[in-house]
Motif scaffolding. Structure first.
Motif, PDB file in Angstrom:
ATOM      1  N   GLU A   1       0.848  -1.097  -0.015  1.00  0.00           N
ATOM      2  CA  GLU A   1      -0.083   0.089   0.151  1.00  0.00           C
ATOM      3  C   GLU A   1       0.806   1.320   0.054  1.00  0.00           C
ATOM      4  O   GLU A   1       0.294   2.351  -0.330  1.00  0.00           O
ATOM      5  CB  GLU A   1      -0.811  -0.064   1.158  1.00  0.00           C
ATOM      6  N   ILE A   2       2.057   1.281   0.415  1.00  0.00           N
ATOM      7  CA  ILE A   2       2.909   2.203   0.547  1.00  0.00           C
ATOM      8  C   ILE A   2       4.105   2.312  -0.372  1.00  0.00           C
ATOM      9  O   ILE A   2       4.963   1.521  -0.351  1.00  0.00           O
ATOM     10  CB  ILE A   2       3.547   2.456   1.814  1.00  0.00           C
ATOM     11  N   ARG A   3       4.190   3.215  -1.269  1.00  0.00           N
ATOM     12  CA  ARG A   3       5.490   3.520  -2.126  1.00  0.00           C
ATOM     13  C   ARG A   3       6.127   4.878  -2.063  1.00  0.00           C
ATOM     14  O   ARG A   3       5.321   5.813  -1.575  1.00  0.00           O
ATOM     15  CB  ARG A   3       4.958   3.293  -3.576  1.00  0.00           C
ATOM     16  N   GLN A   4       7.332   5.053  -2.494  1.00  0.00           N
ATOM     17  CA  GLN A   4       8.093   6.286  -2.522  1.00  0.00           C
ATOM     18  C   GLN A   4       8.869   6.121  -3.829  1.00  0.00           C
ATOM     19  O   GLN A   4       9.360   5.517  -4.498  1.00  0.00           O
ATOM     20  CB  GLN A   4       9.074   6.093  -1.373  1.00  0.00           C
ATOM     21  N   ASN A   5       8.731   7.497  -4.351  1.00  0.00           N
ATOM     22  CA  ASN A   5       9.234   7.946  -5.629  1.00  0.00           C
ATOM     23  C   ASN A   5      10.501   8.831  -5.258  1.00  0.00           C
ATOM     24  O   ASN A   5      10.213   9.814  -4.546  1.00  0.00           O
ATOM     25  CB  ASN A   5       8.355   8.458  -6.487  1.00  0.00           C
ATOM     26  N   VAL A   6      11.702   8.486  -5.740  1.00  0.00           N
ATOM     27  CA  VAL A   6      12.892   9.587  -5.757  1.00  0.00           C
ATOM     28  C   VAL A   6      13.128   9.796  -7.187  1.00  0.00           C
ATOM     29  O   VAL A   6      13.260   9.025  -7.887  1.00  0.00           O
ATOM     30  CB  VAL A   6      14.135   9.152  -4.866  1.00  0.00           C
ATOM     31  N   PHE A   7      13.119  11.415  -7.416  1.00  0.00           N
ATOM     32  CA  PHE A   7      13.576  11.731  -8.726  1.00  0.00           C
ATOM     33  C   PHE A   7      14.491  12.790  -8.786  1.00  0.00           C
ATOM     34  O   PHE A   7      14.384  13.747  -7.919  1.00  0.00           O
ATOM     35  CB  PHE A   7      12.235  11.925  -9.418  1.00  0.00           C
ATOM     36  N   ALA A   8      14.759  13.227 -10.061  1.00  0.00           N
ATOM     37  CA  ALA A   8      15.870  14.283 -10.210  1.00  0.00           C
ATOM     38  C   ALA A   8      16.037  14.771 -11.471  1.00  0.00           C
ATOM     39  O   ALA A   8      15.848  13.810 -12.595  1.00  0.00           O
ATOM     40  CB  ALA A   8      17.208  13.995  -9.340  1.00  0.00           C
ATOM     41  N   SER A   9      16.557  16.012 -11.875  1.00  0.00           N
ATOM     42  CA  SER A   9      16.849  16.362 -13.147  1.00  0.00           C
ATOM     43  C   SER A   9      17.899  17.369 -13.259  1.00  0.00           C
ATOM     44  O   SER A   9      18.063  17.945 -12.390  1.00  0.00           O
ATOM     45  CB  SER A   9      15.450  16.679 -13.913  1.00  0.00           C
ATOM     46  N   TYR A  10      18.518  17.438 -14.265  1.00  0.00           N
ATOM     47  CA  TYR A  10      19.823  18.353 -14.653  1.00  0.00           C
ATOM     48  C   TYR A  10      19.361  18.886 -16.183  1.00  0.00           C
ATOM     49  O   TYR A  10      19.413  18.445 -17.119  1.00  0.00           O
ATOM     50  CB  TYR A  10      20.883  17.960 -14.456  1.00  0.00           C
ATOM     51  N   ALA A  11      19.533  20.308 -16.236  1.00  0.00           N
ATOM     52  CA  ALA A  11      19.314  20.780 -17.757  1.00  0.00           C
ATOM     53  C   ALA A  11      20.088  22.063 -17.654  1.00  0.00           C
ATOM     54  O   ALA A  11      20.577  22.732 -16.788  1.00  0.00           O
ATOM     55  CB  ALA A  11      17.877  21.159 -17.956  1.00  0.00           C
ATOM     56  N   LYS A  12      20.612  22.067 -18.949  1.00  0.00           N
ATOM     57  CA  LYS A  12      21.581  23.386 -19.339  1.00  0.00           C
ATOM     58  C   LYS A  12      21.180  23.853 -20.754  1.00  0.00           C
ATOM     59  O   LYS A  12      20.878  23.264 -21.606  1.00  0.00           O
ATOM     60  CB  LYS A  12      23.115  22.565 -19.641  1.00  0.00           C
TER      61      LYS A  12
ATOM     62  N   VAL B   1      15.565  18.099  -7.530  1.00  0.00           N
ATOM     63  CA  VAL B   1      15.439  16.850  -6.928  1.00  0.00           C
ATOM     64  C   VAL B   1      14.284  16.735  -5.767  1.00  0.00           C
ATOM     65  O   VAL B   1      13.954  17.766  -5.269  1.00  0.00           O
ATOM     66  CB  VAL B   1      16.875  16.612  -5.885  1.00  0.00           C
ATOM     67  N   GLY B   2      13.633  15.700  -5.856  1.00  0.00           N
ATOM     68  CA  GLY B   2      12.550  15.478  -5.034  1.00  0.00           C
ATOM     69  C   GLY B   2      12.021  14.347  -4.664  1.00  0.00           C
ATOM     70  O   GLY B   2      12.778  13.188  -5.013  1.00  0.00           O
ATOM     71  N   THR B   3      11.105  13.997  -3.694  1.00  0.00           N
ATOM     72  CA  THR B   3      10.731  12.670  -3.345  1.00  0.00           C
ATOM     73  C   THR B   3       9.182  12.699  -2.888  1.00  0.00           C
ATOM     74  O   THR B   3       8.917  13.985  -2.432  1.00  0.00           O
ATOM     75  CB  THR B   3      11.618  12.107  -2.261  1.00  0.00           C
ATOM     76  N   ASN B   4       8.479  11.711  -2.858  1.00  0.00           N
ATOM     77  CA  ASN B   4       7.350  11.697  -1.970  1.00  0.00           C
ATOM     78  C   ASN B   4       6.914  10.387  -1.588  1.00  0.00           C
ATOM     79  O   ASN B   4       7.640   9.308  -1.968  1.00  0.00           O
ATOM     80  CB  ASN B   4       6.266  12.165  -3.568  1.00  0.00           C
ATOM     81  N   ILE B   5       6.115  10.336  -0.843  1.00  0.00           N
ATOM     82  CA  ILE B   5       5.475   9.061  -0.303  1.00  0.00           C
ATOM     83  C   ILE B   5       3.955   8.837  -0.605  1.00  0.00           C
ATOM     84  O   ILE B   5       2.978   9.929  -0.408  1.00  0.00           O
ATOM     85  CB  ILE B   5       5.524   9.232   1.230  1.00  0.00           C
ATOM     86  N   LEU B   6       3.375   7.972  -1.194  1.00  0.00           N
ATOM     87  CA  LEU B   6       2.169   7.607  -1.621  1.00  0.00           C
ATOM     88  C   LEU B   6       1.547   6.629  -0.916  1.00  0.00           C
ATOM     89  O   LEU B   6       2.230   5.605  -1.017  1.00  0.00           O
ATOM     90  CB  LEU B   6       2.230   7.757  -3.161  1.00  0.00           C
ATOM     91  N   TRP B   7       0.309   6.802  -0.195  1.00  0.00           N
ATOM     92  CA  TRP B   7      -0.334   5.742   0.539  1.00  0.00           C
ATOM     93  C   TRP B   7      -1.687   5.175  -0.326  1.00  0.00           C
ATOM     94  O   TRP B   7      -2.344   6.148  -0.496  1.00  0.00           O
ATOM     95  CB  TRP B   7      -0.488   5.997   1.670  1.00  0.00           C
TER      96      TRP B   7
ATOM     97  N   LEU C   1      -7.768   4.824  -4.171  1.00  0.00           N
ATOM     98  CA  LEU C   1      -7.417   6.004  -3.648  1.00  0.00           C
ATOM     99  C   LEU C   1      -5.916   6.241  -3.146  1.00  0.00           C
ATOM    100  O   LEU C   1      -5.342   5.292  -2.993  1.00  0.00           O
ATOM    101  CB  LEU C   1      -8.215   5.917  -2.226  1.00  0.00           C
ATOM    102  N   THR C   2      -5.524   7.398  -3.547  1.00  0.00           N
ATOM    103  CA  THR C   2      -3.995   7.483  -3.071  1.00  0.00           C
ATOM    104  C   THR C   2      -4.010   8.991  -2.251  1.00  0.00           C
ATOM    105  O   THR C   2      -4.644   9.989  -2.707  1.00  0.00           O
ATOM    106  CB  THR C   2      -3.359   8.043  -4.487  1.00  0.00           C
TER     107      THR C   2
END
Length: 414
Positions: free
Chosen positions: A338-349, A368-374, A380-381
């Motif tokens: 039921e519980i998942r986590q996303n970690v994400f990032a980007s770089y642009a020039k 850079v960021g992260t979230n927790i989804l239940w 339902l999220t």
């Protein structure tokens, strides 16, 4: 009394017999057959046959509520809203019919979004936006209408709320054909509406010669890809050709009058996008990567709204394209079903040409960021996300951007 009772019973029996005989002589009308809704399991859960047809239909939708906080930037940050509210409603229909020529599919998705505060960028403004997010017909390899651009790998589901810097799977109006070679390989050719990040540099002042005009579009963006999909995930290589046009003008450049300015040029973008399943870490775990290079087509890097400018005039009166690149990625892990986590990032020039007139500052950006989804129950999220954004400018005296955001989400899909 017995005699009277016997006469009454006899009369009633006689009338019943006569009525029964007459009823037997009348034609009997058969009841109309009842047509029940049948479940269609061919295309997955939720589909049913439209009564009287062989077309399977799925009705779905979504309600999403987002709440955001954006850190104020600098002493003038008091002018801007720091909090924002967003509510979005979605209704979608998916109709599919198997034919002798292949699958015939029609899909339509309507969304209405109401934004206030920091979601608008303009203090005190309430924005209600009805939107045809998708509406397309697929017949065999043909796709026509508004759909996911063929520049992007549709298997990537970043599950970010704010989003990081990449093409980010926009829906565009298009006409495309997909060739399937079997064994997971396919290729597509698509004519798509132009994706712009801004061409103000072709319409603005050129050494005081006055404002010009952006010329009308003469060619759609031409997008092509080659793709492989397997049990491990998918990989896609794509390219796009993008036309840049301005009205022809004569200007004074470098003290030389009568210089005819270039009025047409072309930009392009290429990308590699990969999606990997990671069952060795956990069921549903996933990794995605996207890298893109653009020259005069910065909309394919995920920029829009006129910033940055995709092309400028140079000192010789030629159109000089702006160049840029980006790399982005993310990983998803299920801590429990039921519980998942996303970690994400980007770089642009982004780099403007060295000869471009009145070019803005080159810059680089990373996020850079992260979230927790239940998901306590199916559909339902509930989620929370934090993200940090940093933009550094190369020109002295230009202030760098450095801020973070936080967001809450409640979403129900059906």
């Amino acid at each position: 009394m017995k005699l009277v009772k016997s006469l009454l019973l006899g009369s009633a029996a006689g009338l019943a017999a006569v009525a029964g005989a007459q009823a037997a002589d009348l034609p009997v009308k058969k009841a109309a057959p009842v047509e029940y809704v049948r479940v269609c399991s061919t295309y997955g859960a939720g589909f049913f046959y439209i009564p009287g047809t062989e077309t399977c239909l799925r009705v779905g939708g979504r309600v999403r509520a987002d709440y955001i906080y954006v850190e104020p930037e600098g002493p003038l940050g008091r002018v801007d809203d720091s909090i924002g509210f967003r509510t979005r409603g979605r209704i979608q229909l998916d109709a599919r019919t198997a034919t002798a020529y292949g699958l015939l599919r029609t899909f339509v998705r309507f969304e209405i979004t109401r934004d206030t505060g920091a979601f608008n960028g303009v203090p005190g403004v309430v924005n209600t936006n009805p939107n045809v997010d998708q509406a397309f017909v697929q017949f065999g390899g043909l796709t026509a209408g508004r759909a996911l651009t063929f520049f992007d790998n549709g298997d990537i589901d970043a599950q970010t709320m704010q989003g990081v810097r990449w093409s980010d799977q926009p829906n565009v109006n298009l006409l495309a054909y997909t060739f399937s070679f079997g064994n997971g390989f396919s290729a597509s050719l698509s004519l798509e509406e132009g994706r712009y990040s801004g061409r103000a540099g072709l319409a603005g002042d050129v050494v005081g010669e006055g404002a010009g005009l952006i010329a009308g579009q003469r060619s759609p963006d031409v997008v092509a890809n080659i793709r492989y999909a397997g049990t491990w995930g998918s990989a896609q290589l794509s390219g796009a050709l993008h036309q840049l046009r301005a009205m022809p003008r004569v200007a004074v450049i470098g003290g030389v009058p009568g210089v005819v300015l270039d009025d047409t040029n072309y930009g392009f973008a290429v990308t590699g996008q990969f999606n990997f399943n990671l069952p060795m870490l956990g069921a549903g775990d996933n990794l995605w990567l996207a890298a893109t290079y653009a020259d005069g087509a910065l909309g394919y890097l995920g920029f829009g709204g006129g910033n940055p400018i995709e092309a400028l005039y140079d000192v010789n009166g030629d159109i000089e394209t702006t160049k840029g690149w980006q790399v982005a990625g993310g990983i998803r892990h299920y801590w429990t079903p039921e519980i998942r986590q996303n970690v994400f990032a980007s770089y642009a020039k982004v780099e403007y040409g060295s000869n471009a007139i009145a070019a803005p500052s080159d810059f680089n950006e990373w996020q850079v960021g992260t979230n927790i989804l239940w998901s306590p129950v199916s559909g339902l999220t509930l989620g929370a996300e934090v993200q940090y954004i940093n933009r550094d400018f190369d020109t002295a005296g230009v202030d760098n951007d450095d801020f973070w955001t936080a967001r809450l989400r409640v979403q129900r899909d059906f």
